[in-house]
Design an enzyme around this catalytic site. Sequence first.
Site, PDB file in Angstrom:
ATOM      1  N   GLY A  11       0.841  -1.199   0.000  1.00 28.72           N
ATOM      2  CA  GLY A  11       0.000   0.000   0.000  1.00 28.72           C
ATOM      3  C   GLY A  11       0.866   1.235   0.000  1.00 28.72           C
ATOM      4  N   CYS A  12       0.316   2.325   0.468  1.00 28.35           N
ATOM      5  CA  CYS A  12       1.013   3.612   0.474  1.00 28.35           C
ATOM      6  C   CYS A  12       2.390   3.465   1.106  1.00 28.35           C
ATOM      7  CB  CYS A  12       0.187   4.638   1.237  1.00 28.35           C
ATOM      8  SG  CYS A  12       0.992   6.230   1.417  1.00 28.35           S
ATOM      9  N   PHE A  13       3.417   3.851   0.366  1.00 32.90           N
ATOM     10  CA  PHE A  13       4.781   3.623   0.854  1.00 32.90           C
ATOM     11  C   PHE A  13       5.136   4.454   2.069  1.00 32.90           C
ATOM     12  CE2 PHE A  13       6.172   5.827  -3.390  1.00 32.90           C
ATOM     13  CZ  PHE A  13       5.736   7.076  -2.978  1.00 32.90           C
ATOM     14  N   TRP A  14       4.425   5.547   2.320  1.00 32.77           N
ATOM     15  CA  TRP A  14       4.734   6.381   3.491  1.00 32.77           C
ATOM     16  C   TRP A  14       4.587   5.589   4.788  1.00 32.77           C
ATOM     17  CZ3 TRP A  14       0.845  10.747   1.937  1.00 32.77           C
ATOM     18  CH2 TRP A  14       1.337  11.444   0.827  1.00 32.77           C
TER      19      TRP A  14
END
Length: 169
Positions: A11-14
Amino acid sequence: MQIEKAILAGGCFWGVEELIRDLPGVKTTVVGYTGGDVRNATYRNHGTHAEGIAITFDKDVLSYKKLLEFFFQIHDPTTRNRQGNDRGTSYRSAIFYLSDEQKNTANELIAAMNASGKWPGLIVTEVVPAGDFWDAEEEHQDYLRKNPYGYTCHYVRPDWLLSEASMEK
């Protein structure tokens, strides 16, 4: 010190970076785009790439298996192309292996996870060979450190950990 590299997408790499970076043994993390069809991928143009994270770690401190176990605790590997509110192939769950040993470890762990019944469905995480990895722009590196109230859908789910007994089966 034995340094190894892993490439994961959850999912979102952050959020993935924020939780993985502080694991004992992790030396570096870089977020970027991988597993897709666009050369020199960017945030605005990454085609079918997943948002991924490249991790270097000390195998004497953190095994690849333990890294994957944590990875499976911080995202939902049972949802195809989705994490939280984020939808699309960019947010798929994938392990981009760099060796046969990594591939075998990933497949064995996924089989044990499916057999355990602890997850809300079957694991849909792709286990595919690593290809090009395009570093994300500087504003995406260490994003949640720079923006501590920024969006994330990642958190540790303590119940999503296999017991040692399940791993031996």
